[in-house]
Design a protein around this motif. Sequence first.
Motif, mmCIF file in Angstrom:
data_model
loop_
_atom_site.group_PDB
_atom_site.id
_atom_site.type_symbol
_atom_site.label_atom_id
_atom_site.label_comp_id
_atom_site.label_asym_id
_atom_site.label_seq_id
_atom_site.Cartn_x
_atom_site.Cartn_y
_atom_site.Cartn_z
ATOM 1 N N UNK A 85 12.909 11.374 -18.730
ATOM 2 C CA UNK A 85 11.583 11.973 -18.513
ATOM 3 C C UNK A 85 10.700 11.652 -19.721
ATOM 4 N N UNK A 86 10.716 10.396 -20.104
ATOM 5 C CA UNK A 86 10.135 10.009 -21.384
ATOM 6 C C UNK A 86 8.622 10.238 -21.461
ATOM 7 N N UNK A 87 7.913 9.932 -20.396
ATOM 8 C CA UNK A 87 6.452 10.030 -20.470
ATOM 9 C C UNK A 87 6.013 11.476 -20.709
ATOM 10 N N UNK A 88 6.554 12.384 -19.914
ATOM 11 C CA UNK A 88 6.158 13.791 -20.045
ATOM 12 C C UNK A 88 6.564 14.349 -21.406
ATOM 13 N N UNK A 89 7.742 13.996 -21.878
ATOM 14 C CA UNK A 89 8.180 14.481 -23.184
ATOM 15 C C UNK A 89 7.346 13.879 -24.310
ATOM 16 N N UNK A 90 6.920 12.638 -24.134
ATOM 17 C CA UNK A 90 6.066 12.019 -25.157
ATOM 18 C C UNK A 90 4.733 12.757 -25.255
ATOM 19 N N UNK A 91 4.171 13.116 -24.106
ATOM 20 C CA UNK A 91 2.914 13.873 -24.110
ATOM 21 C C UNK A 91 3.108 15.197 -24.846
ATOM 22 N N UNK A 92 4.203 15.893 -24.547
ATOM 23 C CA UNK A 92 4.479 17.169 -25.215
ATOM 24 C C UNK A 92 4.730 16.945 -26.709
ATOM 25 N N UNK A 93 5.470 15.921 -27.046
ATOM 26 C CA UNK A 93 5.779 15.642 -28.464
ATOM 27 C C UNK A 93 4.507 15.383 -29.260
ATOM 28 N N UNK A 94 3.572 14.669 -28.669
ATOM 29 C CA UNK A 94 2.308 14.386 -29.378
ATOM 30 C C UNK A 94 1.538 15.684 -29.623
ATOM 31 N N UNK A 95 1.582 16.593 -28.672
ATOM 32 C CA UNK A 95 0.932 17.895 -28.855
ATOM 33 C C UNK A 95 1.641 18.696 -29.958
ATOM 34 N N UNK A 96 2.960 18.608 -29.977
ATOM 35 C CA UNK A 96 3.741 19.319 -31.006
ATOM 36 C C UNK A 96 3.389 18.795 -32.393
ATOM 37 N N UNK A 97 3.281 17.486 -32.513
ATOM 38 C CA UNK A 97 2.881 16.880 -33.793
ATOM 39 C C UNK A 97 1.499 17.361 -34.232
ATOM 40 N N UNK A 98 0.619 17.557 -33.271
ATOM 41 C CA UNK A 98 -0.750 17.975 -33.606
ATOM 42 C C UNK A 98 -0.764 19.343 -34.271
ATOM 43 N N UNK A 99 0.342 20.096 -34.136
ATOM 44 C CA UNK A 99 0.453 21.418 -34.756
ATOM 45 C C UNK A 99 1.255 21.362 -36.061
ATOM 46 N N UNK A 100 1.569 20.160 -36.521
ATOM 47 C CA UNK A 100 2.314 20.016 -37.768
ATOM 48 C C UNK A 100 3.801 20.256 -37.634
#
Length: 209
Positions: A85-100
């Motif tokens: 489920x790489x695409x969806x997890x990548x989207x979530x991971x990028x959001x997580x990074x945005x929070x430090x």
Amino acid sequence: MADRESNPQVIRIGGFLKRSAVNGPGVRSVIWVQGCPIRCEGCFNKDLWSITGGKDVGIRQLFKTIISTSGIDGVTFSGGEPFFQAEALAVLAEKIHSQGLSVMTFSGYPYGLLAGSHERSWNRLMAATDLLISGPYIAQPDFRNPDPGATGKEYHFLTDRIRPGDLDPDSTSALVEYTIGKDGTVLATGFPDATLHHRFHASGTKGGF
Ligand code: SF4
């Protein structure tokens, strides 16, 4: 490589834990994704193999829950197979990074296959992962010790957000947590002794969201 992503706005999950101290450096939220095509011999997460198990949860809902959890250092994607489920997890991971916060991803695929892939979604999840722990299932791994001889896993520190010293192999903290849910189910997470794990599993060890 086939994956299940007809809708990258949702993630099929088999379990979720807001806080864990045994699934990567520091205190982390953990997402166990549902679905794994690898089928390692001896896998004790077989209930996460089928993509029809678990349930769909929107990325926005997962992200909201994660950022409302105080004191965490990051999020760990476990499985199941996150690259399924790489695409969806990548989207979530990028959001997580945005929070430090940092992102750690487990995969049953070897590093060479992931790093050499031309699959765009795999490339995106790799780019959004700080620590990748890859390779097929090995009984009794200890994620705190990045020596492949000790774990059977390949550790790849892909960014500076997580460094080898963060794993603290001399830590005396426990390698396993048991969380008792309101409904009485027991979630065993980390790296429990196989016999103990199977004993708990028989009585129901399931994370919830
Ligand atoms: S990759 Fe993980 S979930 Fe999939 S079969 Fe191997 S150990 Fe089990």
